[in-house]
Write an enzyme that holds these catalytic residues in place. Sequence first.
Site, PDB file in Angstrom:
ATOM      1  N   TYR A   1      12.234   3.863   3.614  1.00 21.57           N
ATOM      2  CA  TYR A   1      12.927   2.724   4.209  1.00 21.57           C
ATOM      3  C   TYR A   1      12.443   1.367   3.734  1.00 21.57           C
ATOM      4  O   TYR A   1      12.896   0.352   4.211  1.00 21.57           O
ATOM      5  CB  TYR A   1      12.786   2.804   5.738  1.00 21.57           C
ATOM      6  CG  TYR A   1      13.291   4.104   6.273  1.00 21.57           C
ATOM      7  CD1 TYR A   1      14.492   4.622   5.825  1.00 21.57           C
ATOM      8  CD2 TYR A   1      12.562   4.822   7.206  1.00 21.57           C
ATOM      9  CE1 TYR A   1      14.958   5.828   6.290  1.00 21.57           C
ATOM     10  CE2 TYR A   1      13.029   6.035   7.682  1.00 21.57           C
ATOM     11  CZ  TYR A   1      14.226   6.530   7.219  1.00 21.57           C
ATOM     12  OH  TYR A   1      14.684   7.727   7.690  1.00 21.57           O
TER      13      TYR A   1
ATOM     14  N   VAL B   1       0.810  -1.225   0.000  1.00 21.80           N
ATOM     15  CA  VAL B   1       0.000   0.000   0.000  1.00 21.80           C
ATOM     16  C   VAL B   1       0.838   1.267   0.000  1.00 21.80           C
ATOM     17  O   VAL B   1       0.317   2.357  -0.159  1.00 21.80           O
ATOM     18  CB  VAL B   1      -0.975   0.065   1.198  1.00 21.80           C
ATOM     19  CG1 VAL B   1      -2.050  -0.989   1.083  1.00 21.80           C
ATOM     20  CG2 VAL B   1      -0.243  -0.046   2.526  1.00 21.80           C
TER      21      VAL B   1
ATOM     22  N   LYS C   1       5.086   3.047  -0.365  1.00 21.43           N
ATOM     23  CA  LYS C   1       6.542   2.935  -0.365  1.00 21.43           C
ATOM     24  C   LYS C   1       7.083   4.183   0.273  1.00 21.43           C
ATOM     25  O   LYS C   1       6.701   5.290  -0.094  1.00 21.43           O
ATOM     26  CB  LYS C   1       7.052   2.819  -1.798  1.00 21.43           C
ATOM     27  CG  LYS C   1       6.952   1.431  -2.367  1.00 21.43           C
ATOM     28  CD  LYS C   1       7.957   1.243  -3.504  1.00 21.43           C
ATOM     29  CE  LYS C   1       8.059  -0.201  -3.897  1.00 21.43           C
ATOM     30  NZ  LYS C   1       7.083  -0.650  -4.855  1.00 21.43           N
ATOM     31  N   GLY C   2       7.945   4.025   1.243  1.00 18.63           N
ATOM     32  CA  GLY C   2       8.558   5.189   1.865  1.00 18.63           C
ATOM     33  C   GLY C   2      10.048   5.113   1.607  1.00 18.63           C
ATOM     34  O   GLY C   2      10.496   4.419   0.699  1.00 18.63           O
TER      35      GLY C   2
ATOM     36  N   GLU D   1       8.875  -0.971   2.169  1.00 21.11           N
ATOM     37  CA  GLU D   1       7.492  -1.017   1.709  1.00 21.11           C
ATOM     38  C   GLU D   1       6.519  -1.157   2.878  1.00 21.11           C
ATOM     39  O   GLU D   1       6.877  -1.713   3.905  1.00 21.11           O
ATOM     40  CB  GLU D   1       7.303  -2.221   0.792  1.00 21.11           C
ATOM     41  CG  GLU D   1       8.056  -2.082  -0.513  1.00 21.11           C
ATOM     42  CD  GLU D   1       7.938  -3.320  -1.364  1.00 21.11           C
ATOM     43  OE1 GLU D   1       7.586  -4.389  -0.817  1.00 21.11           O
ATOM     44  OE2 GLU D   1       8.194  -3.214  -2.577  1.00 21.11           O
ATOM     45  N   VAL D   2       5.297  -0.666   2.669  1.00 22.35           N
ATOM     46  CA  VAL D   2       4.254  -0.884   3.669  1.00 22.35           C
ATOM     47  C   VAL D   2       3.176  -1.751   3.020  1.00 22.35           C
ATOM     48  O   VAL D   2       2.709  -1.461   1.920  1.00 22.35           O
ATOM     49  CB  VAL D   2       3.672   0.441   4.190  1.00 22.35           C
ATOM     50  CG1 VAL D   2       2.519   0.191   5.145  1.00 22.35           C
ATOM     51  CG2 VAL D   2       4.754   1.259   4.876  1.00 22.35           C
TER      52      VAL D   2
ATOM     53  N   ASP E   1      10.474  14.347  11.372  1.00 21.69           N
ATOM     54  CA  ASP E   1      10.178  14.137   9.945  1.00 21.69           C
ATOM     55  C   ASP E   1       8.676  14.282   9.712  1.00 21.69           C
ATOM     56  O   ASP E   1       8.062  13.492   9.005  1.00 21.69           O
ATOM     57  CB  ASP E   1      10.676  12.742   9.516  1.00 21.69           C
ATOM     58  CG  ASP E   1      10.761  12.615   7.997  1.00 21.69           C
ATOM     59  OD1 ASP E   1      10.740  13.666   7.306  1.00 21.69           O
ATOM     60  OD2 ASP E   1      10.840  11.478   7.499  1.00 21.69           O
TER      61      ASP E   1
END
Length: 487
Positions: free
Chosen positions: A197, A192, A194-195, A199-200, A314
Amino acid sequence: MRVELSFNCHFSAESRYWKCACSGPYCLEKTCVGKVCFVTDYLSASEHPHRELGCFNGSILEQCSGKMDHLIMKCCEMDFCNGNHSMLLNVTKNTGLSMNELIPMTVIPSVLFIVVLFVFVAWVWKTKQQNRARSLARLNDFDDVDLIKTSIAGDSTLGEFLDEYCTTGSGSGLPFLVQRTVARQITLVECVGKGRYGEVWRGMWQGENVAVKIFSSRDEQSWFRETEIYNTVLLRHENILGFIASDMTSRNSSTQLWLITHYHDNGSLYDYLQRTTVDSVGCLKLAMSIIYGLVHLHVEIFGTQGKPAIAHRDLKSRNILVKANKQCCIADLGLAVMHSQNEDYLDIGTNPKVGTKRYMAPEVLDETIRTDSFESYKQTDMWAYGLVLWEICRRTIVNGIVEDYRPPFFDVVPHDPSFEDMKKVVCTDQQRPIIPNTWCTESILSALAKIMRECWFQNPSARLTALRIKKTINKLKSSQDQTKQDY
Ligand code: ADP
Ligand code: MG
């Protein structure tokens, strides 16, 4: 094998920190610092006793007094007091097979009895082994987990399960072993997000959605920091992303790092604002919920059930999630720093990563920030909060007018701005996001615009604090409610 369980917890009201021996995957240099040291013994799938040492800072009472089969935990308060306990589990061999004691060698008919007994015992043992092999196969060959699986399965929902360990507003999370067990029962469904660090994923745990953040192994430090913050601090708050579990596994010689949290179908505020506009009530609700979350982070709570102050470092619309009730919760604590006046410590972690350039405050960009002062980090959060507020207000309909979604400084820096691009705009030229005239015609938006401007002072100490904004927004909310009633 028979296991006797007992839990032993005595806690002083005094809130001080101890150095403890540490053996879990979260330990640095085999030590940790906490309000309580613990030692946990549990039986592995093969009924071998295992030991885990560590510290708790959070839901001390809950973690030390939770009752679980095949597991025993003791907690103590003194430097390294958990280092030299003898085995806590009282494991005793069953004496049923001691044939010499049962039957005298001289009695011949008894030999027959022994043979029958032996065959029976062997049959029972074999059946038990087969059952174990079957249940282990179901658990993807993971060791240990079946022991506590039964304790946490059943009809309870994740919410009830978490509540059991984390009484309202106090618990930080589940005991490590339970976290591991939950993690290993999750099925990944879809990616769902991508950041920076990794994937989510949306995952399923016993029919409920959960979010699984999978860190790439090179970002171990971010996983470690986020895990550490969620595990050591009382962070349960409706405007902070709810933590469920953290897990590190080694599969095919690669390390997998998971962080499991509540899942929010609306995704990030950034995603939400792309596809949705809000009215001034919705706008205030978003703004208010974020500042509530930020105040909870920023404020130190004293006492045994307290928490250190935390600065996020952040904050941005991509790190804020929108819940089903249209309130926000703050996520992604991988860069957070902690401070306790009470304990006199500033923990800035070891993560070399810095925040997102677009949201960096002037003092971060020109490197004049006082890195040894916790206040400085809170002040950078306030700068970023002002920018997020601006993003929300642009998507608020005023007199039928609404702006397209744009990220802060979209009109003055390129798509992926460099440090130098941002520094020129924010420090040298001292530019700020444009506030459209339409906002001044509406009471809520003009009040929020005033807050933004006061978050964007070049001088960090002149900026509003989260607590100040919370009070102002509360007032705005009650005047809005009053106006509605008067209508
Ligand atoms: P990173 O540390 O890699 O930046 P984040 O925690 O910020 O990771 O998550 C990256 C993205 O994944 C978010 O911007 C959001 O779109 C999505 N996401 C993260 N957590 C959740 C969640 N709990 N529920 C739904 N979506 C999420
Ligand atoms: Mg993020």
